[in-house]
Design a protein around this motif. Sequence first.
Motif, PDB file in Angstrom:
ATOM      1  N   GLN A 126      -8.911   8.470  -4.605  1.00 45.84           N
ATOM      2  CA  GLN A 126      -7.542   8.622  -5.085  1.00 45.84           C
ATOM      3  C   GLN A 126      -7.347   9.968  -5.767  1.00 45.84           C
ATOM      4  O   GLN A 126      -8.310  10.628  -6.159  1.00 45.84           O
ATOM      5  CB  GLN A 126      -7.227   7.517  -6.091  1.00 45.84           C
ATOM      6  CG  GLN A 126      -7.388   6.137  -5.502  1.00 45.84           C
ATOM      7  CD  GLN A 126      -6.858   5.058  -6.427  1.00 45.84           C
ATOM      8  OE1 GLN A 126      -6.362   5.338  -7.521  1.00 45.84           O
ATOM      9  NE2 GLN A 126      -6.955   3.824  -5.993  1.00 45.84           N
ATOM     10  N   GLY A 145       0.865  -1.188   0.000  1.00 44.13           N
ATOM     11  CA  GLY A 145       0.000   0.000   0.000  1.00 44.13           C
ATOM     12  C   GLY A 145       0.890   1.222   0.000  1.00 44.13           C
ATOM     13  O   GLY A 145       1.939   1.231   0.661  1.00 44.13           O
ATOM     14  N   ALA A 165      -0.588   0.144  -5.746  1.00 48.10           N
ATOM     15  CA  ALA A 165      -1.354  -0.002  -6.983  1.00 48.10           C
ATOM     16  C   ALA A 165      -1.388   1.317  -7.757  1.00 48.10           C
ATOM     17  O   ALA A 165      -1.637   1.324  -8.965  1.00 48.10           O
ATOM     18  CB  ALA A 165      -2.776  -0.439  -6.642  1.00 48.10           C
ATOM     19  N   ASP A 168      -6.120   2.918   8.087  1.00 47.04           N
ATOM     20  CA  ASP A 168      -7.560   2.614   8.012  1.00 47.04           C
ATOM     21  C   ASP A 168      -7.868   1.121   8.171  1.00 47.04           C
ATOM     22  O   ASP A 168      -8.967   0.755   8.578  1.00 47.04           O
ATOM     23  CB  ASP A 168      -8.118   3.035   6.638  1.00 47.04           C
ATOM     24  CG  ASP A 168      -8.354   4.533   6.513  1.00 47.04           C
ATOM     25  OD1 ASP A 168      -7.862   5.294   7.365  1.00 47.04           O
ATOM     26  OD2 ASP A 168      -9.025   4.938   5.540  1.00 47.04           O
ATOM     27  N   PHE A 211      -9.178  14.103  14.162  1.00 45.64           N
ATOM     28  CA  PHE A 211      -9.315  14.458  12.751  1.00 45.64           C
ATOM     29  C   PHE A 211      -9.677  15.928  12.615  1.00 45.64           C
ATOM     30  O   PHE A 211     -10.040  16.593  13.595  1.00 45.64           O
ATOM     31  CB  PHE A 211     -10.326  13.569  12.014  1.00 45.64           C
ATOM     32  CG  PHE A 211     -11.771  13.868  12.307  1.00 45.64           C
ATOM     33  CD1 PHE A 211     -12.445  13.172  13.284  1.00 45.64           C
ATOM     34  CD2 PHE A 211     -12.456  14.845  11.592  1.00 45.64           C
ATOM     35  CE1 PHE A 211     -13.777  13.437  13.559  1.00 45.64           C
ATOM     36  CE2 PHE A 211     -13.788  15.124  11.852  1.00 45.64           C
ATOM     37  CZ  PHE A 211     -14.448  14.417  12.853  1.00 45.64           C
ATOM     38  N   LYS A 239     -10.427  19.096  -0.832  1.00 45.13           N
ATOM     39  CA  LYS A 239     -10.317  20.506  -0.414  1.00 45.13           C
ATOM     40  C   LYS A 239      -9.629  21.287  -1.540  1.00 45.13           C
ATOM     41  O   LYS A 239     -10.155  21.346  -2.641  1.00 45.13           O
ATOM     42  CB  LYS A 239      -9.543  20.603   0.908  1.00 45.13           C
ATOM     43  CG  LYS A 239     -10.151  19.748   2.028  1.00 45.13           C
ATOM     44  CD  LYS A 239      -9.345  19.831   3.304  1.00 45.13           C
ATOM     45  CE  LYS A 239      -9.892  18.926   4.400  1.00 45.13           C
ATOM     46  NZ  LYS A 239      -9.750  17.484   4.141  1.00 45.13           N
ATOM     47  N   GLY A 256      -0.138   4.695   0.582  1.00 48.08           N
ATOM     48  CA  GLY A 256      -0.914   5.878   0.968  1.00 48.08           C
ATOM     49  C   GLY A 256      -0.269   6.616   2.121  1.00 48.08           C
ATOM     50  O   GLY A 256       0.967   6.693   2.231  1.00 48.08           O
ATOM     51  N   VAL A 301       5.041  -1.018  -2.110  1.00 50.36           N
ATOM     52  CA  VAL A 301       4.354  -1.612  -3.258  1.00 50.36           C
ATOM     53  C   VAL A 301       2.964  -0.992  -3.327  1.00 50.36           C
ATOM     54  O   VAL A 301       2.153  -1.174  -2.417  1.00 50.36           O
ATOM     55  CB  VAL A 301       4.231  -3.138  -3.071  1.00 50.36           C
ATOM     56  CG1 VAL A 301       3.544  -3.766  -4.272  1.00 50.36           C
ATOM     57  CG2 VAL A 301       5.603  -3.757  -2.846  1.00 50.36           C
TER      58      VAL A 301
HETATM   59  C1  LIG Z   1     -10.869  12.641  -0.218  1.00 51.29           C
HETATM   60  C2  LIG Z   1     -10.418  12.356   1.173  1.00 51.29           C
HETATM   61  C3  LIG Z   1     -10.325  13.392   2.092  1.00 51.29           C
HETATM   62  C4  LIG Z   1      -9.926  13.144   3.397  1.00 51.29           C
HETATM   63  N1  LIG Z   1      -9.857  14.176   4.283  1.00 51.29           N
HETATM   64  C5  LIG Z   1      -9.496  13.946   5.553  1.00 51.29           C
HETATM   65  C6  LIG Z   1      -9.450  15.003   6.499  1.00 51.29           C
HETATM   66  O1  LIG Z   1      -9.746  16.154   6.190  1.00 51.29           O
HETATM   67  N2  LIG Z   1      -9.081  14.724   7.767  1.00 51.29           N
HETATM   68  C7  LIG Z   1      -8.747  13.459   8.160  1.00 51.29           C
HETATM   69  O2  LIG Z   1      -8.411  13.262   9.323  1.00 51.29           O
HETATM   70  N3  LIG Z   1      -8.785  12.411   7.280  1.00 51.29           N
HETATM   71  C8  LIG Z   1      -9.151  12.631   5.992  1.00 51.29           C
HETATM   72  N4  LIG Z   1      -9.206  11.590   5.093  1.00 51.29           N
HETATM   73  C9  LIG Z   1      -8.905  10.221   5.553  1.00 51.29           C
HETATM   74  C10 LIG Z   1      -7.419   9.883   5.443  1.00 51.29           C
HETATM   75  O3  LIG Z   1      -6.879  10.384   4.257  1.00 51.29           O
HETATM   76  C11 LIG Z   1      -7.267   8.368   5.512  1.00 51.29           C
HETATM   77  O4  LIG Z   1      -7.672   7.961   6.793  1.00 51.29           O
HETATM   78  C12 LIG Z   1      -5.829   7.939   5.236  1.00 51.29           C
HETATM   79  O5  LIG Z   1      -5.492   8.195   3.901  1.00 51.29           O
HETATM   80  C13 LIG Z   1      -5.639   6.452   5.534  1.00 51.29           C
HETATM   81  O6  LIG Z   1      -4.326   6.103   5.221  1.00 51.29           O
HETATM   82  P1  LIG Z   1      -3.935   4.601   4.827  1.00 51.29           P
HETATM   83  O7  LIG Z   1      -2.489   4.626   4.532  1.00 51.29           O
HETATM   84  O8  LIG Z   1      -4.488   3.677   5.827  1.00 51.29           O
HETATM   85  O9  LIG Z   1      -4.748   4.323   3.485  1.00 51.29           O
HETATM   86  P2  LIG Z   1      -4.674   5.080   2.103  1.00 51.29           P
HETATM   87  O10 LIG Z   1      -4.098   6.430   2.260  1.00 51.29           O
HETATM   88  O11 LIG Z   1      -6.019   4.950   1.491  1.00 51.29           O
HETATM   89  O12 LIG Z   1      -3.644   4.214   1.261  1.00 51.29           O
HETATM   90  C14 LIG Z   1      -3.917   2.890   0.879  1.00 51.29           C
HETATM   91  C15 LIG Z   1      -2.980   2.537  -0.253  1.00 51.29           C
HETATM   92  O13 LIG Z   1      -2.990   1.135  -0.466  1.00 51.29           O
HETATM   93  C16 LIG Z   1      -3.014   0.892  -1.852  1.00 51.29           C
HETATM   94  N5  LIG Z   1      -3.546  -0.444  -2.094  1.00 51.29           N
HETATM   95  C17 LIG Z   1      -4.733  -0.949  -1.691  1.00 51.29           C
HETATM   96  N6  LIG Z   1      -4.864  -2.221  -2.122  1.00 51.29           N
HETATM   97  C18 LIG Z   1      -3.729  -2.516  -2.797  1.00 51.29           C
HETATM   98  C19 LIG Z   1      -3.263  -3.666  -3.490  1.00 51.29           C
HETATM   99  N7  LIG Z   1      -3.990  -4.789  -3.576  1.00 51.29           N
HETATM  100  N8  LIG Z   1      -2.049  -3.612  -4.090  1.00 51.29           N
HETATM  101  C20 LIG Z   1      -1.283  -2.500  -4.012  1.00 51.29           C
HETATM  102  N9  LIG Z   1      -1.686  -1.381  -3.376  1.00 51.29           N
HETATM  103  C21 LIG Z   1      -2.885  -1.394  -2.779  1.00 51.29           C
HETATM  104  C22 LIG Z   1      -3.896   2.009  -2.386  1.00 51.29           C
HETATM  105  O14 LIG Z   1      -3.724   2.169  -3.767  1.00 51.29           O
HETATM  106  C23 LIG Z   1      -3.361   3.181  -1.573  1.00 51.29           C
HETATM  107  O15 LIG Z   1      -2.219   3.708  -2.172  1.00 51.29           O
HETATM  108  C24 LIG Z   1      -9.602  11.819   3.781  1.00 51.29           C
HETATM  109  C25 LIG Z   1      -9.699  10.765   2.846  1.00 51.29           C
HETATM  110  C26 LIG Z   1     -10.097  11.032   1.554  1.00 51.29           C
HETATM  111  C27 LIG Z   1     -10.197   9.901   0.559  1.00 51.29           C
END
Ligand SMILES: Cc1cc2nc3c(=O)[nH]c(=O)nc-3n(C[C@H](O)[C@H](O)[C@H](O)COP(=O)(O)OP(=O)(O)OC[C@H]3O[C@@H](n4cnc5c(N)ncnc54)[C@H](O)[C@@H]3O)c2cc1C
Length: 408
Positions: free
Chosen positions: A127, A5, A32, A274, A319, A45, A7, A30
């Motif tokens: 995304q 992932g 996607a 998440d 948040f 935003k 992110g 790694v």
């Molecule tokens: C539009 C938007 C606005 C937001 N605004 C706020 C805010 O104002 N305040 C706040 O507190 N939070 C906000 N959030 C929430 C916050 O961004 C998320 O909680 C945070 O991004 C979670 O991080 P993460 O690394 O767990 O997942 P993510 O950031 O979602 O990253 C997951 C990654 O895993 C990758 N992935 C998934 N499956 C695979 C696979 N099979 N193979 C390879 N890669 C894979 C995805 O492509 C992605 O790159 C917002 C979210 C979004 C979408």
Amino acid sequence: MVILGGGVAAGYAAKEFVSQNGGKGQLAIVTAEQVPPYERPPLSKDFLAGGKKPDDILISDPSFYREHGITLFRGFSVSKVDFARRRLHGPSGRMIGFEKLLITTGSAVRRLNVPGADLPWIFYLRQLKDSQHIHAHIKRGKRAVVIGSGFIGMEVAAVLTNEGMNTTMVFPGDRVWEHVFTPPVSAFFEKQFADHGIMLMKDETVVGFEDKRNGRLVVLGSGVRMPVDLVVAGIGVTPALGLFRGSPLTHDQDGIRVNEYLETNVDSVWAAGDIANYPDAIFRRRLRIEHWDNAVEQGRVAMRNMMDKFQPFVHVPYFFSDEFDLSYEYWGNAEGHDHVVYRGVMKDKQLSVWWLKQGVLCATLLMNRPDEERRYAPRWILRRAKLNPAQLKTAKSLRSLDRTFGQE
Ligand SMILES: Cc1cc2nc3c(=O)[nH]c(=O)nc-3n(C[C@H](O)[C@H](O)[C@H](O)COP(=O)(O)OP(=O)(O)OC[C@H]3O[C@@H](n4cnc5c(N)ncnc54)[C@H](O)[C@@H]3O)c2cc1C
């Protein structure tokens, strides 16, 4: 070590790896996506409004990964994790081996399952490319419908309105973000949104979409047929768990279970962000949090633990959200509260909300309040401070109420 992932959690885990002097060639990410890890909050935003470029929202510049010998596998959608052989399977039969794995696959958006839901003018936002697509369809004077009244729906509605679209929000409850806001806070935001010209259609569900010669329509459960040019659905997310069904990882629909060190039940496999369902030391129960700050902190802590630091994750959930000129912050978790105290003057757009459970502060929302409230709110939640509601309501300064020094 491999991070699955790319992110928010991954981006901050990589930064932590470098600040803990991780060696070159020892970490790979790694993802996607085609883009290096980036901040997601701007997508609903200023990035959505066109005020930022992709490079502006990267967590680290591409040169950071090169200089520190971190390999980025972009566009590598993992189709299977073989925990026994410790391999990730990807496109065209490619494989990546790992000794230690950090899972940060985040969330997947909930999709509408109604007739017409696959029409090309219906968008979801998760995304960077989703935000770019929506931005490309924003047209001054045209009609937008935003489905959902959580923070994503509210932020998107605010941006579309600022960009000159006639915006309507459609949602099933009788007030905005009823899951988090109290009734007076919902009423406050509804008034602000109405003042900006946003129409709120409450207690409504979308039952279909139509694209006919004479125009596009959103069809509501009440029978209303709304002409529209653009639809954005912000109806929530679910943990991106598809890869792990049938795997030895302990998980359910509420995420991958980790311990206080963010370790899963599989040896040398951690999860953060998440996707992670963790035992919260403050609220003394399991939580899974879909917010930026949680992903940042868990990414950091998980990486430290992968580097043998053994640090438990103890953190007050937090948040923030921005709509028009309104920015608010929220700490804690109000579930199970039995009392709410308000401070400030709502009509002046400055307010704070304090949720108590048996006298113990469990959550606070702040907007335009004195700095001391920002300082005390997370500190009191962390220390499980017991507060007298009447004093909390009337105290000129919170300092007089602070009894947390030295308290566990
Ligand atoms: C539009 C938007 C606005 C937001 N605004 C706020 C805010 O104002 N305040 C706040 O507190 N939070 C906000 N959030 C929430 C916050 O961004 C998320 O909680 C945070 O991004 C979670 O991080 P993460 O690394 O767990 O997942 P993510 O950031 O979602 O990253 C997951 C990654 O895993 C990758 N992935 C998934 N499956 C695979 C696979 N099979 N193979 C390879 N890669 C894979 C995805 O492509 C992605 O790159 C917002 C979210 C979004 C979408």
